[in-house]
Design an enzyme around this catalytic site. Structure first.
Site, PDB file in Angstrom:
ATOM      1  CG  HIS A 183      -2.366  -0.594   0.927  1.00  0.00           C
ATOM      2  ND1 HIS A 183      -2.835  -0.583  -0.215  1.00  0.00           N
ATOM      3  CD2 HIS A 183      -2.809  -1.625   1.474  1.00  0.00           C
ATOM      4  CE1 HIS A 183      -3.864  -1.261  -0.172  1.00  0.00           C
ATOM      5  NE2 HIS A 183      -3.776  -2.112   0.888  1.00  0.00           N
ATOM      6  CD  GLU A 408     -11.356  -3.591 -21.815  1.00  0.00           C
ATOM      7  OE1 GLU A 408     -11.117  -3.186 -20.766  1.00  0.00           O
ATOM      8  OE2 GLU A 408     -12.236  -3.744 -22.434  1.00  0.00           O
ATOM      9  CG  ASP A 432     -10.406  -6.272 -17.895  1.00  0.00           C
ATOM     10  OD1 ASP A 432     -10.723  -6.999 -17.246  1.00  0.00           O
ATOM     11  OD2 ASP A 432     -11.185  -5.114 -18.216  1.00  0.00           O
ATOM     12  CB  CYS A 479      -6.292   3.613 -21.705  1.00  0.00           C
ATOM     13  SG  CYS A 479      -7.519   2.092 -21.977  1.00  0.00           S
TER      14      CYS A 479
END
Ligand code: PEP
Ligand code: MG
Length: 551
Positions: A183, A408, A432, A479
């Site tokens: 994180h 994707e 994806d 993207c």
């Protein structure tokens, strides 16, 4: 003296360090006075208070931090953990000790799983400390404050801490633990803070020591000479001033437009301020996640016009509703599916409700005609050239000027040459594309190590699309999150990608990295990565030959 770790981002900071306060003392192994129900009730109150506090911090922080803090809040409400605590209290253990032991056992289990799961163990430890602090009536351990800017040094940072960092005061983050997916790393990236994680010896630094933390090289110079400190300050100042204002370009002048990924027209202004040259992905489904019924043409037109008005003369790529799996829309995905990621989603769902698709495209045509922006529209989850042809024809028939598809699904990448015959452009959604290429659910922590776009299998698919685009004169953008990783961005350009779109906070680092290489360098890095056998080896092979940004 130098310390070494894994750098996150490409920037540099100079300043005095302050260490995170020591954790709370371990609760003693003691027995409660016999009233297990009362002891458990106190713990339940503390758990609920900590969960509520984390949710509230999340709401204040917003964005990616909110997801992280909501996840931490859920940990404080985890039924199996609460059962475990109750069992220990019933056996006579005090509430404090039961919390400590139950969270500890869960943490150990996560650590033993390694990778992504082990990195989540830190988050669990933080929640445990907060609950124990609440039971003791003391302040939860947290980020130290100072009137003057400082570099924060910690064993590892929990989401509750990093999410609320006072950016005006913190120059950089250094942690002993954590890897590139911890994180600390994720949030440092989203806040554009330089960070160096996994630094052995970091905790031996004494408060007030001056260091240069260079995220580009992963090196911390302790007590630097004036010359080294001044050079680092100059580099930091240069990045802050020049970086956001120049268009994305390689060292040889090859332009690589840097665009923003947005989910709401409200984010447009901030993105432009960070140097976005346009929009490479507008996620329209984000506008309607809570809608029970399909939005009207007028309602959509208003939102799209609002977005386009910020980008007169600039490119804006809007994606048709991408509903399903991680982003279900009540009005599009109603049937239960065993494997929604492989189900009726994206363009498949839109085709099954064609009027809805026609309404959305009509709203986009109206917004296009009412503004000066260069609107490009693309379909999500497209499987082959036949589907691409359907979408492009429909968009053009309704009046859109530029229509394309996202890559994707691996099948689309393999058929890139056919797609180029029918589509105006392709934008690669590496999130994806990686999930489907590696057959690893992008939402599932246990297979997170597969979700790495550096994998040569993913890079080879990108190359197939880059080659198909170059042969047909068709623009090929990226993207997905991959575009936000500065070194991977270089490799993507080397594979034939012509534009990069990312979370606006990543623009400065990517712009700075691209400026250090020529197209020839990028192609050579890409070739090295393509020949590797694993994602880690591909990254190493690519990076080894690149000149550090600090040079
Ligand atoms: C992607 O899949 O890479 C992408 C950009 O789309 P999303 O993350 O919204 O699925
Ligand atoms: Mg996607």
């Amino acid at each position: 003296m130098e310390l070494h770790g894994t750098g996150v981002g490409r920037s540099v900071a100079v300043g005095p360090i302050i260490r995170m306060p020591e954790p709370l003392a371990e609760p003693a192994s003691a027995k409660h006075d016999g009233d297990a129900a009362a002891e458990f009730a106190t713990v339940q109150t503390a758990l609920a208070a900590v969960a509520a506090d984390l949710t509230e911090r999340g709401a204040r922080a917003g964005g990616e931090a909110k997801d992280v803090l909501d996840a931490a809040s859920l940990m404080a409400q985890d039924p199996s953990l609460i059962d475990d605590i109750r069992g220990r209290i019933d056996a006579g253990t005090t509430g404090e000790r039961a919390v400590f032991e139950a969270f500890g056992a869960f943490q150990e289990m996560l650590t033993s799983l390694g990778g992504y799961m082990a990195e989540r163990a830190t988050d669990l430890g933080d929640v445990s400390q907060r609950v124990i602090a609440h039971l003791r009536g003391v302040a939860a351990p947290g980020v130290p404050t100072s009137d003057t800017p400082f570099i924060l040094v910690a064993p590892d940072l929990a989401p509750a801490d990093t999410a609320l960092l006072d950016l005006d005061k913190i120059l950089a983050l250094i942690t002993r633990d954590g890897g590139p997916t911890s994180h600390t790393a994720i949030l440092a990236r989203s806040k554009s803070l330089p960070a160096i994680v996994g630094v052995t010896g970091a905790l031996d630094l004494v408060d007030g020591t001056i260091v240069v933390a260079d995220a580009a090289s992963g090196i911390i110079t302790v007590d630097p000479s004036d010359e080294v400190a001044d050079a680092a300050r100059a580099r930091a100042a240069e990045r802050a001033v020049v970086a956001p204002l120049t268009p994305g370009a390689l060292a040889d002048g090859t332009l690589v437009p840097l665009l923003a990924n947005l989910g709401s027209p409200d984010e447009a202004e901030g993105a432009v301020a960070l140097g976005a040259e346009g929009v490479g992905l507008f996620r329209t489904e984000f506008l309607f996640l809570d809608s029970k019924t399909a939005p009207t043409v007028a309602e959509q037109q208003e939102k799209y016009t609002q977005l386009l008005q910020h980008f007169a003369g600039k490119k804006v790529v809007v994606r048709a509703l991408d509903a399903g799996a991680d982003k279900p829309l009540a009005f599009l995905n109603s049937a239960h599916e065993e494997n929604p990621a492989l189900g009726l989603r994206g363009l498949r769902a839109l085709r099954a409700s064609e009027q809805l698709l026609r309404d959305q495209l009509t709203a986009l045509v109206n917004a296009q005609n009412a503004t000066e922006a260069d609107l490009w529209v693309m379909a999500p989850m497209v499987a082959d050239a036949d589907e691409a042809d359907y979408f492009v024809k429909l968009g053009k028939e309704l009046g859109l000027r530029t229509v394309g598809v996202m890559a994707e699904v691996p099948s689309l990448a393999v058929l890139g040459d056919q797609v180029a015959e029918v589509s105006d452009f392709v934008s690669i959604g590496t999130n994806d594309l990686t999930q489907y290429t590696m057959a690893a659910d992008r939402m599932l922590g246990s297979v997170a190590s597969y979700q790495d776009p550096w994998h040569p299998a993913v890079l080879r698919l990108v190359k197939m699309l880059g080659d198909a685009g170059a042969a047909a004169g068709m623009p090929v953008g990226v993207c997905g999150e991959a575009a936000a990783d500065p070194q991977l961005a270089v490799v993507l350009v080397g594979l034939g990608v012509t534009t990069l779109s990312m979370t606006p906070a990543a623009l400065a680092d990517v712009r700075a990295e691209l400026a250090t290489v020529t197209l020839e360098d990028a192609r050579a890095a890409a070739t090295r990565a393509l020949g590797a056998r694993t994602a880690a080896a591909a990254r190493q092979a690519a990076v080894d030959g690149l000149v550090p940004a600090s040079a």
